[in-house]
Design a protein around this motif. Structure first.
Motif, short mmCIF file in Angstrom:
data_model
loop_
_atom_site.label_atom_id
_atom_site.label_comp_id
_atom_site.label_asym_id
_atom_site.label_seq_id
_atom_site.Cartn_x
_atom_site.Cartn_y
_atom_site.Cartn_z
N HIS A 81 -25.36 6.53 31.82
CA HIS A 81 -23.90 6.46 31.75
C HIS A 81 -23.29 5.91 33.03
N ILE A 82 -24.08 5.84 34.08
CA ILE A 82 -23.52 5.51 35.39
C ILE A 82 -23.88 4.09 35.82
N PHE A 83 -25.12 3.68 35.58
CA PHE A 83 -25.60 2.42 36.14
C PHE A 83 -25.85 1.38 35.05
N GLU A 84 -25.72 0.12 35.43
CA GLU A 84 -26.08 -1.00 34.57
C GLU A 84 -27.55 -1.33 34.84
N LEU A 85 -28.37 -1.23 33.78
CA LEU A 85 -29.81 -1.34 33.95
C LEU A 85 -30.39 -2.34 32.96
N SER A 86 -31.53 -2.90 33.30
CA SER A 86 -32.25 -3.77 32.38
C SER A 86 -32.92 -2.91 31.31
N ARG A 323 -24.81 13.74 47.17
CA ARG A 323 -25.18 12.60 46.31
C ARG A 323 -23.93 11.97 45.70
N LEU A 324 -23.00 11.62 46.57
CA LEU A 324 -21.73 11.08 46.11
C LEU A 324 -21.90 9.80 45.31
N SER A 325 -22.94 9.02 45.61
CA SER A 325 -23.14 7.75 44.92
C SER A 325 -23.37 7.93 43.43
N HIS A 326 -23.80 9.14 43.00
CA HIS A 326 -24.09 9.40 41.59
C HIS A 326 -23.05 10.32 40.95
N ALA A 327 -21.97 10.62 41.66
CA ALA A 327 -20.95 11.52 41.13
C ALA A 327 -19.99 10.77 40.23
N ALA A 328 -19.33 11.50 39.32
CA ALA A 328 -18.34 10.91 38.43
C ALA A 328 -16.92 11.09 38.94
N LEU A 329 -16.68 12.19 39.67
CA LEU A 329 -15.32 12.54 40.07
C LEU A 329 -15.36 13.22 41.43
N ALA A 330 -14.40 12.91 42.27
CA ALA A 330 -14.23 13.60 43.55
C ALA A 330 -12.81 14.14 43.63
N ILE A 331 -12.68 15.39 44.02
CA ILE A 331 -11.37 16.04 44.16
C ILE A 331 -11.22 16.44 45.62
N VAL A 332 -10.15 15.99 46.23
CA VAL A 332 -9.88 16.31 47.63
C VAL A 332 -8.81 17.39 47.67
N VAL A 333 -9.16 18.55 48.21
CA VAL A 333 -8.25 19.69 48.27
C VAL A 333 -7.61 19.73 49.65
N ALA A 334 -6.29 19.83 49.69
CA ALA A 334 -5.57 19.86 50.97
C ALA A 334 -5.77 21.21 51.66
N PRO A 335 -6.02 21.21 52.96
CA PRO A 335 -6.12 22.47 53.70
C PRO A 335 -4.77 23.16 53.78
N ALA A 364 -24.78 -2.86 50.36
CA ALA A 364 -26.22 -2.81 50.63
C ALA A 364 -27.05 -2.99 49.37
N GLY A 365 -26.38 -3.08 48.21
CA GLY A 365 -27.11 -3.24 46.95
C GLY A 365 -27.77 -1.99 46.46
N ALA A 366 -27.34 -0.82 46.99
CA ALA A 366 -27.98 0.44 46.60
C ALA A 366 -27.54 0.92 45.23
N THR A 367 -26.31 0.61 44.80
CA THR A 367 -25.81 1.07 43.52
C THR A 367 -25.03 -0.04 42.83
N LYS A 368 -25.05 -0.01 41.51
CA LYS A 368 -24.24 -0.90 40.69
C LYS A 368 -23.74 -0.07 39.53
N ARG A 369 -22.54 0.47 39.67
CA ARG A 369 -22.01 1.43 38.71
C ARG A 369 -21.29 0.74 37.57
N LYS A 370 -21.33 1.39 36.39
CA LYS A 370 -20.51 0.95 35.27
C LYS A 370 -19.05 1.33 35.49
N LYS A 371 -18.85 2.54 35.98
CA LYS A 371 -17.50 3.04 36.24
C LYS A 371 -17.41 3.46 37.69
N PRO A 372 -16.33 3.10 38.38
CA PRO A 372 -16.19 3.52 39.78
C PRO A 372 -15.92 5.02 39.86
N LEU A 373 -16.21 5.58 41.01
CA LEU A 373 -15.91 6.98 41.24
C LEU A 373 -14.40 7.21 41.18
#
Length: 501
Positions: A81-86, A323-335, A364-373
């Motif tokens: 669901h995350i990466f474009e693969l052969s 492992r942020l490179s493989h995450a779907a969502l990031a939520i930043v909580v204010a202090p 760096a060519g480490a990831t090629k995602r279908k959907k951005p974070l």
């Protein structure tokens, strides 16, 4: 394709109705299987094989075997669901992902119960009861079985090493004693007898059924016994370490994130963020993994289903831990312990760091995602909303203004704030975004589309969302033409339409 989607939902999507029906049927079969076994224990041993109860019991066990096969075959590795693969890479991930899923601790328990088809192993069906007690619904404040299973999974490398060492010792000890005394010892006639002696000696059980007769055999026995002492000490240390980490939940999680995919990362934590975690657990599918990255030790109030990583999300080097490179969502909580401007400055820095980290991976060519974070950020000052979007946030929640707006609206229209609060809370009528259902492909007018959703999905269409410009249109005229690319804003008890891609 619809059949495959239905089977996948039945075994891997706890939020669906078909999953609840299948799970209820499995529970019924478990109780029936254990009950039949209890009845069979009261029958004569000779009559068990010929009884009608035995036939019914075998049918139930075959149903369990079919359930495991369907659950493994319908499992879809989240990498797809995350990466474009052969195609070769997709095939490899399909095979490896299903193998990892089959070898997971809880699936292995279910697999062992199918061995009850062998009459001598009928007692293994009682293991199915673990499926009932490990469910979250039986424990109000924690999930002890899930935590224990996660602890063993996260420490699988030490266990693999220990069992490998045990296997080598049994192999060498059993083979050696068979070669030395196999021809002369009356109790060591086969290689299996040698392995049995080695295992009994290593574990210090000492049944005494096989004792070396020759001097060389006794030397081998002494070496095996000494090796067994070290092996048992190794197992004791590993098991003690694992359970200690399970109980105190303070272990750094950099290495146990190795298989985290499509998970949610919460950057920052404060006392009020516990309410956010509770709402996420209610809103998101039960299979979603959540990870909190924040400075300091794990807060005891954090639910056990949520992993904790001690780290600073404003530093790129720390983001590898979650492992942020493989995450779907990031939520930043204010202090909350600093002035609003300072809190928002930290939020902007975290958002900028997340985006810069991901751009570096792409370069760096480490990831090629279908959907951005997708990044959701909380700010406390309205002036910083656009700054957060500029830093890279896809969605910005200005919590202070929203709260004060609800208060002001409640003063002007008493009762309205409570209604809006229920709409924004899981478990009641809620606001969703969805795509046009396949059955309404020819419906182009807003009024017709609203009537279709109400009649077929019990959903109330209230507006449209443009995915390109992020512009929202609420309550347009009935004759308003709805382009196919538009997302639908609707109210419903559950998400009845597929989410926009």
């Amino acid at each position: 394709m619809r059949l495959l989607a239905l089977i996948h939902a039945a075994f891997h999507r706890p939020e669906t109705t078909v999953y609840r029906w299948v799970n209820g049927l499995v529970w019924l079969l478990i109780f029936l299987s254990v009950g039949l076994f209890a009845v069979q224990l009261g029958l004569d041993v000779v009559r068990i094989e010929d009884s009608a109860l035995a036939l019914v019991d075998d049918v139930i066990l075959v149903a369990f075997a079919v359930e495991i096969v369907l659950r493994v075959l319908s499992y879809v590795p989240r990498e797809l669901h995350i990466f474009e693969l052969s195609e070769p890479a997709r095939l490899r991930i399909h095979l490896n992902g299903r193998l990892r899923f089959l070898l997971s601790p809880l699936i292995l328990v279910d697999l062992f119960t199918v061995l009850a088809l062998v009459p001598e192993l009928r007692g293994l069906r009682a293991l199915r009861l673990l499926r009932l007690v490990r469910t979250a619904d039986l424990f109000r404040y924690s999930r002890p079985f899930a935590r224990i299973a996660r602890g063993f999974h996260e420490n699988r490398l030490p266990f693999l090493f220990a069992f490998s060492l045990l296997g080598v010792e049994v192999l060498l000890g059993g083979l050696s004693i068979w070669l030395v005394e196999g021809g002369a010892h009356p109790d060591i006639q086969t290689l299996g007898d040698g392995f049995w002696w080695a295992l009994v000696t290593i574990t210090t059980v000492g049944f005494g059924d096989i004792t070396p007769l020759t001097e060389l055999g006794r030397i081998i026995g002494a070496v095996v016994m000494i090796g067994g002492m070290f092996t048992l000490a190794l197992f004791a240390g590993i098991v003690g370490h694992v359970f200690l980490n399970i109980l105190i939940s303070l272990r750094e999680e950099q290495y146990r994130m190795a298989d985290y995919l499509d998970h949610v990362v919460i950057c920052g934590y404060n006392a009020g963020a516990r309410a956010l975690l509770d709402q996420l657990l209610r809103e998101l599918p039960k299979t979603t993994t959540m990870v909190v990255i924040a400075e300091g030790e794990r807060d005891p109030a954090v639910p056990p289903e949520v992993a904790w990583v001690s780290g600073d999300p404003t530093k790129e080097a720390e983001l590898d831990k979650v492992r942020l490179s493989h995450a779907a969502l990031a939520i930043v909580v204010a202090p909350r312990m600093v002035p609003p401007q300072q809190a928002d400055a930290t939020t902007l820095l975290i958002v900028f760091t997340l985006r810069r980290y991901l751009r570096g991976l792409v370069a760096a060519g480490a990831t090629k995602r279908k959907k951005p974070l997708w990044i959701v950020a909380e700010v406390l000052d309205e002036e910083n909303v656009e700054h957060a979007r500029t830093a890279g946030a896809d969605e910005v929640i200005e919590s202070t203004t929203i709260a004060f707006s609800l208060l002001a609206h409640a003063a002007a229209m008493p009762g309205s704030a409570a209604i809006l609060g229920r709409v924004a809370t899981a478990g009641a009528l809620n606001l969703y975004l969805g795509v046009r259902p396949a059955g309404a492909a020819e419906v182009t007018r807003f009024g017709e589309l609203a009537r279709y959703l109400k009649a077929h999905h019990d959903a109330l269409l209230i507006g449209l969302h443009d995915p390109d410009t992020h512009a929202d249109t609420f309550n347009p005229p009935d004759e308003h033409v709805v382009p196919g690319r538009m997302a639908l804003i609707y109210l419903a008890v559950d998400a009845v339409l597929p989410a926009p891609s």
